[in-house]
Design an enzyme around this catalytic site. Sequence first.
Site, mmCIF file in Angstrom:
data_model
loop_
_atom_site.group_PDB
_atom_site.id
_atom_site.type_symbol
_atom_site.label_atom_id
_atom_site.label_comp_id
_atom_site.label_asym_id
_atom_site.label_seq_id
_atom_site.Cartn_x
_atom_site.Cartn_y
_atom_site.Cartn_z
ATOM 1 C CG HIS A 117 -0.184 0.043 2.537
ATOM 2 N ND1 HIS A 117 0.273 1.205 3.119
ATOM 3 C CD2 HIS A 117 0.184 -0.956 3.387
ATOM 4 C CE1 HIS A 117 0.870 0.929 4.270
ATOM 5 N NE2 HIS A 117 0.842 -0.375 4.458
ATOM 6 C CB CYS B 123 2.114 -3.388 5.337
ATOM 7 S SG CYS B 123 0.579 -4.006 6.075
#
Length: 278
Positions: free
Chosen positions: A201, A214
Amino acid sequence: MLRKILAFVVLAVLFSIVVYNPSATSEPGANPQDPAKEDLSRVEYPSLAKVPWRAHFIEPQETLESLFGPDWVTVARFNRIDRRHVYPGMTIKVPVDIVAARSYTPMPQEYPAAKGYGKYILIDMTEQWMGAYENGKLKFSAPAATGAPGHETPVGVFRIDARHRNHTSSLYKTEDESGQYPMDNAMRFHIGPDNVSYWIHARDLPGKPASHGCVGLYDEGMQNRVYGIPDKPQLIDSQKFYAWAVGENEYDGDTGDLEELEDAPAVEVRGTNPVYRK
């Protein structure tokens, strides 16, 4: 008496060396005790072993734009850092040949493991970089920030199973705690045994592994919306990867909400976090 004179001369010489040639002790540099590791010249990337570069200490009033003009993008990518994280007092790497560095990527142009896939994402934690492959050939690539020490990104081969263009973190807030941390253009590639989800992301890139697991990509549009800077967003890699992997050309009707997917690109995470020289 002669001994006293000789001792005085020796002391005078030593004093003059300290006063007039102090480079050994007064060269500007980042605080080695700083836990932020703001001296990026200490970060070892294997791909730079044969790429000449020099260290540059950021002085007051200096920015990537003022130092390098249009090539600030090249230097930012070279350091895996965004403009918001470049500040006076830190040290960055500057490629000696900036023209050659414009095409720099640590990712292999062909990756045999990806040949059996139409689309394949390779994330190299050691290089802090991510590549998009089509039938084994590199289409494009970009810097990436993976999990910080203690929160390393899981290694293995996974597959994107969901997209969420307007995703926000359910666990973490922005620095001023005014809202949940934005995770624009999110693509989920793994759910751990503890039910924690791992996404690719948009996020900040501070030049080192920085997330809770992440994988973050440049998105200055998101930074402008949340922090008000930079004035003219230019680095938007999260949007590029999202459109290529799970955009509306691949899956129609993206409302921006969470949506589970089938047959999305495979994701391989390899390596370990880069080494910091002492």
